[in-house]
Motif scaffolding. Sequence first.
Motif, PDB file in Angstrom:
ATOM      1  N   SER A 231       0.610  -1.158   0.046  1.00 20.61           N
ATOM      2  CA  SER A 231      -0.111  -0.033   0.105  1.00 20.61           C
ATOM      3  C   SER A 231       0.827   1.192   0.097  1.00 20.61           C
TER       4      SER A 231
ATOM      5  N   ARG B  77       3.209  -7.852  15.027  1.00 22.47           N
ATOM      6  CA  ARG B  77       1.920  -7.904  14.187  1.00 22.47           C
ATOM      7  C   ARG B  77       0.691  -7.583  14.747  1.00 22.47           C
ATOM      8  N   GLY B  78      -0.813  -6.931  14.354  1.00 21.63           N
ATOM      9  CA  GLY B  78      -1.883  -6.922  15.115  1.00 21.63           C
ATOM     10  C   GLY B  78      -2.904  -6.208  13.780  1.00 21.63           C
ATOM     11  N   PRO B  79      -4.225  -6.441  14.702  1.00 23.44           N
ATOM     12  CA  PRO B  79      -5.325  -5.841  14.150  1.00 23.44           C
ATOM     13  C   PRO B  79      -4.590  -4.366  13.431  1.00 23.44           C
ATOM     14  N   SER B  80      -3.678  -3.054  13.744  1.00 24.15           N
ATOM     15  CA  SER B  80      -3.596  -1.973  13.196  1.00 24.15           C
ATOM     16  C   SER B  80      -1.762  -1.971  13.114  1.00 24.15           C
ATOM     17  N   SER B  81      -1.272  -3.228  13.117  1.00 28.41           N
ATOM     18  CA  SER B  81       0.029  -3.224  12.572  1.00 28.41           C
ATOM     19  C   SER B  81       0.739  -4.579  11.849  1.00 28.41           C
ATOM     20  N   ALA B  82       1.414  -3.961  10.895  1.00 26.25           N
ATOM     21  CA  ALA B  82       1.954  -5.039   9.533  1.00 26.25           C
ATOM     22  C   ALA B  82       2.729  -5.679   9.997  1.00 26.25           C
TER      23      ALA B  82
ATOM     24  N   TYR C 127      -8.251  -5.876   4.344  1.00 34.14           N
ATOM     25  CA  TYR C 127      -7.737  -5.896   3.792  1.00 34.14           C
ATOM     26  C   TYR C 127      -5.826  -4.422   3.787  1.00 34.14           C
ATOM     27  N   GLY C 128      -4.874  -4.661   3.791  1.00 33.96           N
ATOM     28  CA  GLY C 128      -3.842  -4.133   3.701  1.00 33.96           C
ATOM     29  C   GLY C 128      -3.671  -2.767   4.710  1.00 33.96           C
TER      30      GLY C 128
ATOM     31  N   SER D  66      -3.763  -9.624  11.224  1.00 33.90           N
ATOM     32  CA  SER D  66      -2.748  -8.465  11.130  1.00 33.90           C
ATOM     33  C   SER D  66      -3.144  -7.846   9.437  1.00 33.90           C
ATOM     34  N   PRO D  67      -3.053  -6.943   9.101  1.00 31.08           N
ATOM     35  CA  PRO D  67      -2.975  -5.991   8.125  1.00 31.08           C
ATOM     36  C   PRO D  67      -3.396  -7.257   6.536  1.00 31.08           C
ATOM     37  N   LEU D  68      -2.287  -8.173   6.196  1.00 28.64           N
ATOM     38  CA  LEU D  68      -2.129  -8.801   4.979  1.00 28.64           C
ATOM     39  C   LEU D  68      -2.776 -10.191   5.964  1.00 28.64           C
TER      40      LEU D  68
END
Lengths: 215, 177
Positions: free
Chosen positions: A174, A190-195, B75-76, B85-87
């Motif tokens: 992105s 990693r989590g819902p708001s971190s890649a 997603y993302g 997690s995002p991906l």
Amino acid sequence: MLASIPSLAACKVIGVRRGTSLRAQVEDRLGCGAHVCVRTEFRKLRALLTLALLSALLGACGDPVHDRAVDELGPEVPGVPKGPLHRPGQPCVLCHSAAGGDPPFSFAGTVYINAASATPIDGVEVHIVDSSGKKFSTVTNCAGNFIARPSEYSPDFPCWVSLRSGTVFREMDSPIYREGSCAACHSEPRGPSSAGHVFLIDDPTIEQAPVSQCH
Amino acid sequence: MPLNVASSVQIVILALGFYLPACGPNLEQQTAEQDVQLQAPSRNDFPPVSDALQLRCATLDCHGQAGRNLRIYGYGGLRLSATQSPLDFPTADAEYVASYDSVVGLDPEALSKVVTLQADPNSLSMIRKARGIEHHKGGQQMQTGDALDRCIVLWLQNKSDANPCIDVAQAPHPTTE
């Protein structure tokens, strides 16, 4: 006590003698001789003092959210001085910005070997392009850190980022719309708001990590 | 004799006290507004719109944050499930629903007028900000009539068309190397 401040400050600013009428001293000092003139000077003084007081109060008011975020980063690691090698994996622009007070960065972050590894990697090319096509490239240092200073790169968001080391090429899915710190979105765990942290090698069975040149 | 500060303040407060009640809607208007059944655009047609918003508005540094009034899940970006997690996975149905709720909850009265009366989409803060008409920290993200704009506005007007939403996803961007 507050009521006494203007007259005391007036004495200090104008440099009048103590022991006689303040108005008389001011008239004498300014050579105005007219009550109107004295009143005007006192108004100016009062306005100046009010401004000074407001400035002092405003200066004392920081941004508690920003301050707390900085505090949560913790102290420096012993043995690592402040500089390009310090605080890998942390959101650099939090401090390296106008709000943080340290020399500002447009972008900064840390690259690790792979998603599961906490080992940073040096010698990785970081390529950035902005919406107008303006490009910037740099290389990670021995802490895995890279930096883009505003004097080097002042992008028009959004920006796209890729990493390269030899034949290994990794492109961020992105775009970046405003954040200069990689770790603001790429933090651990990693989590819902971190890649999760930024990494170079996606599949170690087909991609080779570069050999570190750092000791 | 000149008025002192205290007197001036008293006069201003009194004046405001008389003036402010006259500005608000009267009781009849309020009751009439409460009787109106608010309408929202189609939830079934929302996923392509949400996917377009995800790409252009909902990165983790913008509307992919839990603290934002307008927050988009998928997603993302921000995930609804605490274990994802995002991906990890494609956007889930529950995430489309959560994003839909966030979008339609921003300006419900104005939105209802856009949906039912074909009111000007600029009456919605989301559109004004994205078009750059109103201050937006993320800057102007679309222009009237471009792909993202058509994707959103046609959905708002219950004339959904997935094609402009797909165009948003396929729009090229500058290469890094």
